[in-house]
Design a protein around this motif. Structure first.
Motif, PDB file in Angstrom:
ATOM      1  N   LEU A  76      15.409   2.067  -8.750  1.00 10.33           N
ATOM      2  CA  LEU A  76      16.663   2.156  -8.582  1.00 10.33           C
ATOM      3  C   LEU A  76      17.481   3.547  -8.577  1.00 10.33           C
ATOM      4  O   LEU A  76      18.327   4.084  -7.668  1.00 10.33           O
ATOM      5  N   LYS A  77      17.023   4.448  -9.554  1.00  5.52           N
ATOM      6  CA  LYS A  77      17.485   5.608  -9.564  1.00  5.52           C
ATOM      7  C   LYS A  77      17.265   6.656  -8.204  1.00  5.52           C
ATOM      8  O   LYS A  77      18.155   7.351  -7.921  1.00  5.52           O
ATOM      9  N   LEU A  78      16.206   6.301  -7.736  1.00  3.10           N
ATOM     10  CA  LEU A  78      15.962   6.965  -6.406  1.00  3.10           C
ATOM     11  C   LEU A  78      17.185   6.670  -5.355  1.00  3.10           C
ATOM     12  O   LEU A  78      17.148   7.620  -4.618  1.00  3.10           O
ATOM     13  N   LEU A  79      17.503   5.364  -5.466  1.00  4.00           N
ATOM     14  CA  LEU A  79      18.466   4.971  -4.534  1.00  4.00           C
ATOM     15  C   LEU A  79      19.880   5.338  -4.730  1.00  4.00           C
ATOM     16  O   LEU A  79      20.694   5.081  -3.830  1.00  4.00           O
ATOM     17  N   ILE A  80      20.090   5.893  -5.887  1.00  2.00           N
ATOM     18  CA  ILE A  80      21.525   6.382  -6.017  1.00  2.00           C
ATOM     19  C   ILE A  80      21.934   7.855  -5.366  1.00  2.00           C
ATOM     20  O   ILE A  80      20.926   8.791  -5.842  1.00  2.00           O
ATOM     21  N   HIS A  81      22.635   7.994  -4.355  1.00  2.00           N
ATOM     22  CA  HIS A  81      22.813   9.108  -3.656  1.00  2.00           C
ATOM     23  C   HIS A  81      23.399  10.204  -4.817  1.00  2.00           C
ATOM     24  O   HIS A  81      24.403   9.933  -5.189  1.00  2.00           O
ATOM     25  N   GLU A  82      22.875  11.127  -4.691  1.00  3.39           N
ATOM     26  CA  GLU A  82      23.205  12.301  -5.725  1.00  3.39           C
ATOM     27  C   GLU A  82      24.790  12.741  -5.665  1.00  3.39           C
ATOM     28  O   GLU A  82      25.215  13.071  -6.529  1.00  3.39           O
ATOM     29  N   SER A  83      25.030  13.009  -4.340  1.00  6.21           N
ATOM     30  CA  SER A  83      26.213  13.490  -4.132  1.00  6.21           C
ATOM     31  C   SER A  83      27.639  12.860  -4.113  1.00  6.21           C
ATOM     32  O   SER A  83      28.739  13.030  -4.458  1.00  6.21           O
ATOM     33  N   THR A  84      27.405  11.326  -3.816  1.00  3.75           N
ATOM     34  CA  THR A  84      28.349  10.366  -3.806  1.00  3.75           C
ATOM     35  C   THR A  84      28.287   9.175  -4.815  1.00  3.75           C
ATOM     36  O   THR A  84      29.322   8.432  -5.015  1.00  3.75           O
ATOM     37  N   ASP A  85      27.136   9.200  -5.376  1.00  3.27           N
ATOM     38  CA  ASP A  85      26.849   7.977  -6.491  1.00  3.27           C
ATOM     39  C   ASP A  85      26.818   6.700  -5.686  1.00  3.27           C
ATOM     40  O   ASP A  85      26.638   5.675  -6.597  1.00  3.27           O
ATOM     41  N   ALA A  86      26.716   6.450  -4.458  1.00  2.00           N
ATOM     42  CA  ALA A  86      26.645   5.300  -3.842  1.00  2.00           C
ATOM     43  C   ALA A  86      25.252   4.922  -4.068  1.00  2.00           C
ATOM     44  O   ALA A  86      24.213   5.801  -3.974  1.00  2.00           O
ATOM     45  N   ILE A  87      24.737   3.661  -3.919  1.00  3.03           N
ATOM     46  CA  ILE A  87      23.578   3.234  -4.369  1.00  3.03           C
ATOM     47  C   ILE A  87      23.069   2.497  -2.889  1.00  3.03           C
ATOM     48  O   ILE A  87      23.557   1.529  -2.593  1.00  3.03           O
ATOM     49  N   ALA A  88      21.955   2.973  -2.478  1.00  3.46           N
ATOM     50  CA  ALA A  88      21.437   2.425  -1.156  1.00  3.46           C
ATOM     51  C   ALA A  88      20.872   1.041  -1.403  1.00  3.46           C
ATOM     52  O   ALA A  88      20.136   0.988  -2.499  1.00  3.46           O
ATOM     53  N   ALA A  89      20.822  -0.153  -0.553  1.00  9.02           N
ATOM     54  CA  ALA A  89      19.977  -1.300  -0.620  1.00  9.02           C
ATOM     55  C   ALA A  89      18.476  -0.921  -0.651  1.00  9.02           C
ATOM     56  O   ALA A  89      17.951  -1.712  -1.337  1.00  9.02           O
TER      57      ALA A  89
ATOM     58  N   LEU B 162       7.960   7.181   2.154  1.00 10.50           N
ATOM     59  CA  LEU B 162       7.081   6.413   1.747  1.00 10.50           C
ATOM     60  C   LEU B 162       5.556   7.220   2.046  1.00 10.50           C
ATOM     61  O   LEU B 162       5.569   7.495   3.203  1.00 10.50           O
ATOM     62  N   VAL B 163       4.870   6.878   1.147  1.00  8.79           N
ATOM     63  CA  VAL B 163       3.468   7.441   1.084  1.00  8.79           C
ATOM     64  C   VAL B 163       2.307   6.482   0.850  1.00  8.79           C
ATOM     65  O   VAL B 163       2.450   5.615  -0.172  1.00  8.79           O
ATOM     66  N   ASN B 164       1.385   5.985   1.757  1.00  8.48           N
ATOM     67  CA  ASN B 164       0.672   4.886   1.691  1.00  8.48           C
ATOM     68  C   ASN B 164      -0.688   5.577   1.049  1.00  8.48           C
ATOM     69  O   ASN B 164      -0.928   6.596   0.680  1.00  8.48           O
TER      70      ASN B 164
ATOM     71  N   TRP C 184       5.352  14.293  -4.566  1.00  8.42           N
ATOM     72  CA  TRP C 184       6.905  14.281  -5.312  1.00  8.42           C
ATOM     73  C   TRP C 184       7.779  15.220  -4.901  1.00  8.42           C
ATOM     74  O   TRP C 184       7.602  15.910  -3.847  1.00  8.42           O
ATOM     75  N   MET C 185       9.080  14.801  -5.191  1.00  8.88           N
ATOM     76  CA  MET C 185      10.027  15.648  -4.846  1.00  8.88           C
ATOM     77  C   MET C 185      10.557  15.940  -6.108  1.00  8.88           C
ATOM     78  O   MET C 185      10.617  15.373  -7.046  1.00  8.88           O
ATOM     79  N   PRO C 186      11.613  17.203  -6.002  1.00 10.24           N
ATOM     80  CA  PRO C 186      12.096  17.964  -7.284  1.00 10.24           C
ATOM     81  C   PRO C 186      13.278  16.806  -7.714  1.00 10.24           C
ATOM     82  O   PRO C 186      13.925  16.109  -7.244  1.00 10.24           O
TER      83      PRO C 186
ATOM     84  N   ASP D  54       0.708  -1.169   0.059  1.00 11.34           N
ATOM     85  CA  ASP D  54       0.053   0.025   0.027  1.00 11.34           C
ATOM     86  C   ASP D  54       0.750   1.292  -0.203  1.00 11.34           C
ATOM     87  O   ASP D  54       0.226   2.340   0.092  1.00 11.34           O
ATOM     88  N   TYR D  55       2.088   1.244  -0.169  1.00  9.19           N
ATOM     89  CA  TYR D  55       3.074   2.250  -0.139  1.00  9.19           C
ATOM     90  C   TYR D  55       3.603   2.306  -1.454  1.00  9.19           C
ATOM     91  O   TYR D  55       4.193   1.620  -1.853  1.00  9.19           O
ATOM     92  N   GLY D  56       3.789   4.058  -1.835  1.00  6.71           N
ATOM     93  CA  GLY D  56       4.476   4.462  -2.969  1.00  6.71           C
ATOM     94  C   GLY D  56       5.751   4.855  -2.350  1.00  6.71           C
ATOM     95  O   GLY D  56       5.711   5.261  -1.242  1.00  6.71           O
ATOM     96  N   VAL D  57       6.934   5.079  -3.114  1.00  5.71           N
ATOM     97  CA  VAL D  57       8.097   5.747  -2.804  1.00  5.71           C
ATOM     98  C   VAL D  57       8.119   6.798  -3.707  1.00  5.71           C
ATOM     99  O   VAL D  57       8.055   6.931  -4.835  1.00  5.71           O
ATOM    100  N   ILE D  58       8.611   7.958  -3.304  1.00  7.22           N
ATOM    101  CA  ILE D  58       9.110   9.405  -3.846  1.00  7.22           C
ATOM    102  C   ILE D  58      10.427   9.758  -3.448  1.00  7.22           C
ATOM    103  O   ILE D  58      10.903   9.149  -2.188  1.00  7.22           O
ATOM    104  N   GLY D  59      11.253  10.460  -4.151  1.00  2.46           N
ATOM    105  CA  GLY D  59      12.465  11.045  -3.630  1.00  2.46           C
ATOM    106  C   GLY D  59      13.007  11.716  -4.621  1.00  2.46           C
ATOM    107  O   GLY D  59      12.744  12.126  -5.679  1.00  2.46           O
ATOM    108  N   ASP D  60      14.465  12.439  -4.161  1.00  5.96           N
ATOM    109  CA  ASP D  60      15.080  13.461  -4.772  1.00  5.96           C
ATOM    110  C   ASP D  60      16.659  12.937  -4.984  1.00  5.96           C
ATOM    111  O   ASP D  60      17.618  13.767  -5.338  1.00  5.96           O
TER     112      ASP D  60
END
Length: 629
Positions: A246-259, A23-25, A93-95, A11-17
């Motif tokens: 997957l793109k949401l989980l790539i940290h913009e400043s370091t390019d590390a990918i969160a699990a 997480l928004v239900n 949404w987030m920008p 029941d949750y969607g994910v948004i991010g920047d």
């Protein structure tokens, strides 16, 4: 099963920047949002404690039904409310791409509420709780909304002028809002430590929404179908959604990918297998690079390559299984005993003690990922090669020692077969980098060690009685789904009887009637059980497809997809009986597995030549240094 306080994860969607996610239900509640970064403490955490965690909820006052969708080919989330007295839509949404340079635009969450058929009234609850719910902020109403201020954090809600705040207290700010048919109201939450004031400008908000939609669609168009990697067809939307997650989980400043963007969502309801996945695991690297590269997202693959290279420069002994998204962030594990956990599954953990474990398979994953990136056009410089050579040399010395393995067991270290095969991979790809790319290295020494590892695995890691590779040298019975990867890495060809026997054993002993796959048999030092593991199910799909059993692979793939959430998002695990999503959500590795399975199935189904290409192998029939003997 749904409880009033804890909706199912589907029941949750994910948004991010690309700095943080929320997480928004489908009831209009933001139940998880960490600020200012993904690994920061939560400001809204009701998913982990419905009473203490905090939330930001907008919903109709009348009885309603609701459903969520994403705006097509974006990470812009829409929740539709339907009732006897009217209809409404809430867009969250987030920008994108990433935060703007100015402080005013960073860490902003936008909520657009539209009355489609009315008039309607809405309840609004703005209840931030800082430091994972340990701190109730001071709230004050302004002419522009509500400000919540804590010891070191502040969030500001810009609200429409017509919002009627009924009260400010320990349970946050409660308010009501009335909208006529065709009217729109905007809410914007920003992480701000400075001046509370910012303009409530619906025209600029609408413009930003349009640019964000365009940006997401533009990013997808850079890869996917335009790259020629995926044919239009039944899996197109699935791949798009996985790439967007997957793109949401790539940290913009370091390019590390969160699990994953979450912590402690349980692998068993009421159980204690609850872990923090807001970090970047080295072992995710090879499949991540393959997925990004083959989808045509060269910039992301290149950036991740640079992040991996930075880890190679550490001495081999100091390379860790996982890292904070900022490299030096502490991941020391501790529990939050004041939170009850999702559906009362405790403990809630922050940090991850696996950081300090010895996991020998990490060396193979690291060398394989770097080898993969060179196949997709990246170049290893002399300094980087010197570091890689030290890693391969180190494997020669330590491959025969016990470790915690890929599943990060909390029992005594063992001689895990998968870890040995990944040491073989490190040696094999090290040899190939010398032979194929012209690097210098003690290649004869590596070849001898490679053969020794291989002979040892075939002798001690394969059970004639079980007709399969097993979990560790200490057992002749217990199975592990990681054995499905051995032919994918080129350790043996897919038509080898030992590979065929392993696939059969996994299907017989680790697979449910619906085709979902458990990780392994045997003890791991932890109480309780877990669900079936999504990635392992995709591994079985891959093994079947690459073995030429395409119809079986497609049927299994369909069974896994039937258990995804309505938004196409995947968690780490799936409950075998109920089909409920379990574990942290959405899970990067699960979506990477989906993408790679589609790539293999797509090629196998079209019967292209050469056949589906395993990781680092020349064809599905084998690889250099693997003669099948």
């Amino acid at each position: 099963m749904e409880t009033p306080d804890y909706p199912p994860l589907s029941d949750y969607g994910v948004i991010g920047d690309q700095t943080t996610c929320a997480l928004v239900n489908r009831h209009g509640s933001v139940d998880w949002w960490c600020l200012p970064h993904l690994e920061s403490p939560s400001a809204f955490g009701a998913v982990l404690d419905a009473e203490q965690g905090g939330r930001f909820r907008i919903r109709p006052v009348y009885p309603y039904q609701s459903a969520q969708t994403y705006v097509e080919r974006t990470n812009v989330l829409r929740t539709d409310f339907y009732g006897a007295t009217g209809r409404a839509a809430l867009t969250d949404w987030m920008p994108f791409p990433g935060p703007e340079e100015s402080l005013e635009e960073s860490n902003a969450l936008y909520r657009k509420l539209e009355c489609l058929d009315g008039p309607l009234r809405f309840d609004v609850t703005f209840d931030p709780r800082f430091e994972y719910g340990r701190e109730r902020p001071d709230l004050r109403e302004t002419d522009r909304g509500v400000v919540a201020t804590g010891d070191a954090e502040a969030v500001h809600l810009a609200a429409p002028p017509s919002l009627a705040v009924d009260g400010l207290g320990d349970d946050g700010a409660d308010a009501t809002l009335s909208l006529d048919e065709g009217e729109t109201a905007w809410f914007v939450v920003r992480d701000r430590r400075g001046d509370a004031g910012f303009d409530h400008d619906p025209a600029s908000f609408e413009s930003r929404l349009e640019s964000t939609v365009d940006a997401w669609r533009g990013w997808l168009s850079e890869g996917g179908r335009q790259s020629g990697r995926i044919d239009d067809g039944q899996w197109e939307r699935l791949v798009d959604r996985s790439a967007l997650a997957l793109k949401l989980l790539i940290h913009e400043s370091t390019d590390a990918i969160a699990a994953a963007p979450t912590t402690s969502l349980p692998e068993e309801i009421g159980g204690s297998r609850n872990w923090d996945y807001r970090y970047s695991w080295i072992r995710d690297a090879a499949l991540t690079v393959q997925a990004l590269s083959k989808l045509g997202h060269a910039d992301e693959a290149s950036a991740y390559f640079s992040w991996l290279i930075s880890k190679v420069y550490d001495s081999p002994e100091s390379i860790r299984p996982l890292y904070g998204l900022h490299g030096d962030a502490s991941v020391e594990e501790y529990t939050l005993d004041h939170l009850e956990g999702y559906r009362r599954s405790s403990p809630v953990r922050v940090g991850n003690a696996a950081e300090a474990q010895r996991q020998l398979d990490v060396y193979g994953e690291l060398v394989l990922a770097l080898y993969e990136t060179t196949r997709f056009g990246e170049t290893l410089g002399d300094e980087a090669w010197t570091a890689v050579r030290e890693v391969v040399d180190h494997v020669v010395e330590v491959w025969d020692e016990p470790d915690a393995g890929i599943w990060e067991v909390r029992s005594e270290p063992r001689q895990f077969v998968h870890s040995k095969v990944m040491c073989w991979v490190a040696l094999d790809r090290g040899v190939k980098l010398v032979e194929d790319a012209g690097f210098d290295g003690p290649v004869d020494r590596w070849r001898r060690a490679r053969e020794e590892v291989r002979e040892t695995v075939l002798d001690r890691g394969y059970s004639e009685e079980a007709g399969s590779f097993v979990r560790s040298f200490e057992t002749t019975e217990a199975l592990d789904a990681t054995a499905l990867l051995f032919p994918l890495y080129g350790f043996l060809p897919f038509d080898d009887p030992r590979v065929e026997g392993t696939i059969a054993a996994v299907r017989d002993r680790l697979t449910t009637d619906a085709g979902l796959v458990y990780r392994y048999e045997g003890e791991d030092g932890l109480p309780g059980g877990e669900g079936t593991f999504v990635l392992c199910s995709f591994w079985l799909v891959d093994a079947l497809a690459l073995s030429g059993r395409v119809d079986e692979a497609e049927a299994l793939f369909g069974e896994v997809l039937a258990r995804t959430g309505p938004l196409g998002l995947l968690s780490e695990e799936i409950a075998a009986e109920s089909g409920a999503l379990l574990g942290n959500y959405p899970q990067a590795f699960s979506h990477i597995g989906l993408i790679n399975s589609v790539l293999y199935l797509d090629r196998a189904r079209e019967n292209r030549q050469p056949g589906p290409e395993p990781l680092g192998a020349e064809s599905a029939r084998g690889t250099l240094g693997s003669d099948g003997s």
